[in-house]
Motif scaffolding. Structure first.
Motif, PDB file in Angstrom:
ATOM      1  N   GLU A 197      45.305  29.668  39.763  1.00  8.14           N
ATOM      2  CA  GLU A 197      45.501  31.099  38.593  1.00  8.14           C
ATOM      3  C   GLU A 197      45.054  32.555  39.514  1.00  8.14           C
ATOM      4  OE1 GLU A 197      42.077  30.873  35.180  1.00  8.14           O
ATOM      5  OE2 GLU A 197      43.745  29.116  33.917  1.00  8.14           O
ATOM      6  N   ASP A 198      44.746  32.440  40.512  1.00  7.37           N
ATOM      7  CA  ASP A 198      44.426  33.163  41.336  1.00  7.37           C
ATOM      8  C   ASP A 198      45.232  33.122  42.274  1.00  7.37           C
ATOM      9  OD1 ASP A 198      41.568  33.596  40.509  1.00  7.37           O
ATOM     10  OD2 ASP A 198      40.709  32.522  42.086  1.00  7.37           O
ATOM     11  N   THR A 199      45.523  32.252  42.443  1.00  9.06           N
ATOM     12  CA  THR A 199      47.099  32.566  43.508  1.00  9.06           C
ATOM     13  C   THR A 199      48.352  33.044  42.716  1.00  9.06           C
ATOM     14  OG1 THR A 199      46.367  30.611  44.905  1.00  9.06           O
ATOM     15  CG2 THR A 199      48.434  31.010  44.755  1.00  9.06           C
ATOM     16  N   ALA A 200      48.584  32.642  41.196  1.00  7.89           N
ATOM     17  CA  ALA A 200      49.475  32.723  40.851  1.00  7.89           C
ATOM     18  C   ALA A 200      49.200  34.707  40.420  1.00  7.89           C
ATOM     19  CB  ALA A 200      50.022  32.582  39.535  1.00  7.89           C
ATOM     20  N   ARG A 201      48.058  34.967  39.809  1.00  9.87           N
ATOM     21  CA  ARG A 201      48.101  36.735  40.014  1.00  9.87           C
ATOM     22  C   ARG A 201      47.995  37.605  41.196  1.00  9.87           C
ATOM     23  NH1 ARG A 201      43.702  34.833  37.049  1.00  9.87           N
ATOM     24  NH2 ARG A 201      42.107  35.362  38.193  1.00  9.87           N
ATOM     25  N   LEU A 202      47.664  36.914  42.397  1.00  8.69           N
ATOM     26  CA  LEU A 202      47.522  37.027  43.861  1.00  8.69           C
ATOM     27  C   LEU A 202      49.165  37.854  44.269  1.00  8.69           C
ATOM     28  CD1 LEU A 202      46.377  38.722  46.500  1.00  8.69           C
ATOM     29  CD2 LEU A 202      45.798  35.977  46.310  1.00  8.69           C
ATOM     30  N   GLN A 203      49.366  36.820  44.209  1.00 11.27           N
ATOM     31  CA  GLN A 203      51.326  36.524  44.265  1.00 11.27           C
ATOM     32  C   GLN A 203      52.593  37.185  43.554  1.00 11.27           C
ATOM     33  OE1 GLN A 203      52.211  32.330  43.789  1.00 11.27           O
ATOM     34  NE2 GLN A 203      52.106  31.656  46.258  1.00 11.27           N
ATOM     35  N   THR A 204      51.414  37.883  42.579  1.00 14.30           N
ATOM     36  CA  THR A 204      52.143  38.416  41.413  1.00 14.30           C
ATOM     37  C   THR A 204      52.087  40.028  42.442  1.00 14.30           C
ATOM     38  OG1 THR A 204      52.309  37.089  39.572  1.00 14.30           O
ATOM     39  CG2 THR A 204      52.436  39.294  39.317  1.00 14.30           C
ATOM     40  N   LYS A 205      51.076  40.012  42.328  1.00 14.01           N
ATOM     41  CA  LYS A 205      50.273  40.888  42.970  1.00 14.01           C
ATOM     42  C   LYS A 205      51.003  41.991  44.383  1.00 14.01           C
ATOM     43  CE  LYS A 205      47.647  42.791  39.775  1.00 14.01           C
ATOM     44  NZ  LYS A 205      47.962  43.745  38.851  1.00 14.01           N
ATOM     45  N   LEU A 206      51.638  40.736  45.074  1.00 16.56           N
ATOM     46  CA  LEU A 206      51.831  41.180  46.483  1.00 16.56           C
ATOM     47  C   LEU A 206      53.030  40.818  46.543  1.00 16.56           C
ATOM     48  CD1 LEU A 206      51.762  40.855  49.066  1.00 16.56           C
ATOM     49  CD2 LEU A 206      51.606  38.302  49.387  1.00 16.56           C
ATOM     50  N   SER A 207      54.285  41.230  45.251  1.00 11.60           N
ATOM     51  CA  SER A 207      55.604  41.137  45.317  1.00 11.60           C
ATOM     52  C   SER A 207      54.761  41.940  44.695  1.00 11.60           C
ATOM     53  CB  SER A 207      55.720  39.727  44.159  1.00 11.60           C
ATOM     54  OG  SER A 207      57.532  40.324  43.994  1.00 11.60           O
ATOM     55  N   GLU A 208      54.339  42.745  43.697  1.00  9.94           N
ATOM     56  CA  GLU A 208      54.622  44.059  42.947  1.00  9.94           C
ATOM     57  C   GLU A 208      54.125  45.535  44.367  1.00  9.94           C
ATOM     58  OE1 GLU A 208      51.435  44.769  39.915  1.00  9.94           O
ATOM     59  OE2 GLU A 208      52.727  43.233  38.871  1.00  9.94           O
ATOM     60  N   ALA A 209      52.992  45.118  45.645  1.00  6.74           N
ATOM     61  CA  ALA A 209      52.777  45.709  46.345  1.00  6.74           C
ATOM     62  C   ALA A 209      54.164  45.768  47.480  1.00  6.74           C
ATOM     63  CB  ALA A 209      51.742  44.970  47.082  1.00  6.74           C
ATOM     64  N   ARG A 210      54.588  44.576  47.820  1.00 12.31           N
ATOM     65  CA  ARG A 210      55.887  44.722  49.157  1.00 12.31           C
ATOM     66  C   ARG A 210      56.625  45.325  47.791  1.00 12.31           C
ATOM     67  NH1 ARG A 210      55.820  38.178  50.163  1.00 12.31           N
ATOM     68  NH2 ARG A 210      54.479  38.124  51.802  1.00 12.31           N
ATOM     69  N   ASN A 211      56.878  45.364  46.605  1.00 16.31           N
ATOM     70  CA  ASN A 211      57.975  46.012  46.150  1.00 16.31           C
ATOM     71  C   ASN A 211      57.953  47.503  46.415  1.00 16.31           C
ATOM     72  OD1 ASN A 211      60.076  44.174  45.132  1.00 16.31           O
ATOM     73  ND2 ASN A 211      58.934  43.719  43.097  1.00 16.31           N
ATOM     74  N   LYS A 212      56.537  47.996  46.156  1.00 14.72           N
ATOM     75  CA  LYS A 212      55.700  49.217  46.117  1.00 14.72           C
ATOM     76  C   LYS A 212      55.985  49.646  47.823  1.00 14.72           C
ATOM     77  CE  LYS A 212      54.225  51.838  43.149  1.00 14.72           C
ATOM     78  NZ  LYS A 212      54.986  52.628  42.381  1.00 14.72           N
ATOM     79  N   GLN A 213      56.367  49.213  48.501  1.00 18.03           N
ATOM     80  CA  GLN A 213      55.933  49.292  49.964  1.00 18.03           C
ATOM     81  C   GLN A 213      57.695  49.950  50.596  1.00 18.03           C
ATOM     82  OE1 GLN A 213      55.877  45.850  53.020  1.00 18.03           O
ATOM     83  NE2 GLN A 213      55.084  47.388  54.099  1.00 18.03           N
ATOM     84  N   LYS A 214      58.759  49.251  49.436  1.00 13.34           N
ATOM     85  CA  LYS A 214      59.869  49.569  50.531  1.00 13.34           C
ATOM     86  C   LYS A 214      60.032  50.915  49.584  1.00 13.34           C
ATOM     87  CE  LYS A 214      61.240  44.447  50.228  1.00 13.34           C
ATOM     88  NZ  LYS A 214      62.043  42.793  49.983  1.00 13.34           N
ATOM     89  N   SER A 215      60.068  50.779  48.169  1.00 16.44           N
ATOM     90  CA  SER A 215      60.027  51.661  47.145  1.00 16.44           C
ATOM     91  C   SER A 215      59.224  53.092  48.005  1.00 16.44           C
ATOM     92  CB  SER A 215      59.099  51.358  45.670  1.00 16.44           C
ATOM     93  OG  SER A 215      59.322  53.075  45.210  1.00 16.44           O
ATOM     94  N   LEU A 216      58.087  52.699  48.369  1.00 19.22           N
ATOM     95  CA  LEU A 216      57.620  54.146  49.388  1.00 19.22           C
ATOM     96  C   LEU A 216      58.395  54.116  50.841  1.00 19.22           C
ATOM     97  CD1 LEU A 216      53.720  52.911  49.127  1.00 19.22           C
ATOM     98  CD2 LEU A 216      55.130  55.031  48.010  1.00 19.22           C
ATOM     99  N   VAL A 217      58.416  53.422  51.761  1.00 17.24           N
ATOM    100  CA  VAL A 217      59.538  53.658  52.614  1.00 17.24           C
ATOM    101  C   VAL A 217      60.496  54.411  52.443  1.00 17.24           C
ATOM    102  CG1 VAL A 217      61.105  51.995  54.587  1.00 17.24           C
ATOM    103  CG2 VAL A 217      58.856  51.810  53.719  1.00 17.24           C
ATOM    104  N   THR A 218      61.973  53.621  51.676  1.00 16.43           N
ATOM    105  CA  THR A 218      63.074  54.322  50.928  1.00 16.43           C
ATOM    106  C   THR A 218      62.538  55.312  50.439  1.00 16.43           C
ATOM    107  OG1 THR A 218      63.952  52.629  50.293  1.00 16.43           O
ATOM    108  CG2 THR A 218      65.222  54.009  49.011  1.00 16.43           C
ATOM    109  N   ARG A 219      62.030  55.831  49.785  1.00 14.87           N
ATOM    110  CA  ARG A 219      61.425  57.689  49.290  1.00 14.87           C
ATOM    111  C   ARG A 219      60.919  58.155  50.460  1.00 14.87           C
ATOM    112  NH1 ARG A 219      57.065  57.255  44.592  1.00 14.87           N
ATOM    113  NH2 ARG A 219      57.581  59.361  45.374  1.00 14.87           N
TER     114      ARG A 219
END
Length: 224
Positions: free
Chosen positions: A120-142
């Motif tokens: 469960e921890d791994t699943a939640r962490l992977q979800t958060k990690l995916s969100e963080a990576r998407n946020k990182q891409k968005s920040l870089v693009t912006r």
């Protein structure tokens, strides 16, 4: 407290510290992603240990269960032969292995629960990690977009641009003036040419009249 919860506390503490120092948001999200990735490695390492324990406990449980079944058969054999004391001893051995199998079963349940928590921890962490990576891409693009737009706005409002445009307009006005002079010359030349042509036509009429007059005089002279 699960590993994911502990990781969240660590990340939150580091995030608050970086925000207090007014760190670059892009740097903050990059460090968060790094901590998440490192935590995932730790979770997988812990999960590997628990999986190994799980397999070991199951092997022991199967072994004890076989002993239970074996001693039960021995007790039945002894009773069938009328040897009650021997059957009792066999049942005592059976009970001993049954208790060991039960203890192993309880440990196995604990390991199973720990593995479920880690999953469960791994699943939640992977979800958060995916969100963080998407946020990182968005920040870089912006950031890239904002940088380019800022440069465009800076150039757009530059005095050099205004001066260049003013000089271009002056140059364009000079070209217009030159073209107007050329058109004026063409118009004057055309009028002069029209006047000359008109005078030539009248001169030609006058010349023809003179020739006709002289020709008539010659005819009258020689006719007499």
């Amino acid at each position: 407290m699960g590993m994911f919860s502990r990781m969240t506390d660590i990340v939150q503490a580091n995030l608050n510290a970086m925000l207090d120092k007014a760190e670059d948001p892009e740097k903050v999200i990059r460090l968060i992603i790094q901590e998440m990735e490192e935590t995932l490695v730790e979770i997988r390492f812990e999960a590997a240990k628990y999986i190994a324990q799980q397999k070991q406990f199951r092997r022991q449980q199967d072994k004890f269960q076989l002993e239970v079944e074996s001693w039960m058969k021995k007790a039945e054999l002894a009773m069938s032969k009328g040897k009650e004391n021997l059957a009792r001893s066999a049942l005592q051995e059976k009970q001993k292995y049954a208790e060991q199998a039960k203890a192993i079963g309880e440990q196995l349940l604990q390991v199973d629960e720990l593995l479920n928590d880690l999953q469960e921890d791994t699943a939640r962490l992977q979800t958060k990690l995916s969100e963080a990576r998407n946020k990182q891409k968005s920040l870089v693009t912006r950031k890239q977009s904002a940088t380019v737009r800022l440069k465009a706005k800076t150039v757009e409002h530059s005095n050099k641009i205004e001066n260049a445009m003013a000089r271009f307009e002056q140059y364009e006005q000079r070209i217009d003036s030159l073209e107007a002079q050329v058109e004026a010359y063409d118009l004057t030349s055309k009028n002069e040419l029209d006047d000359t042509s008109l005078n030539a036509q009248f001169n030609e009429l006058t010349a023809n009249d003179d020739i006709d007059k002289e020709l008539a005089e010659l005819k009258q002279k020689y006719a007499a």
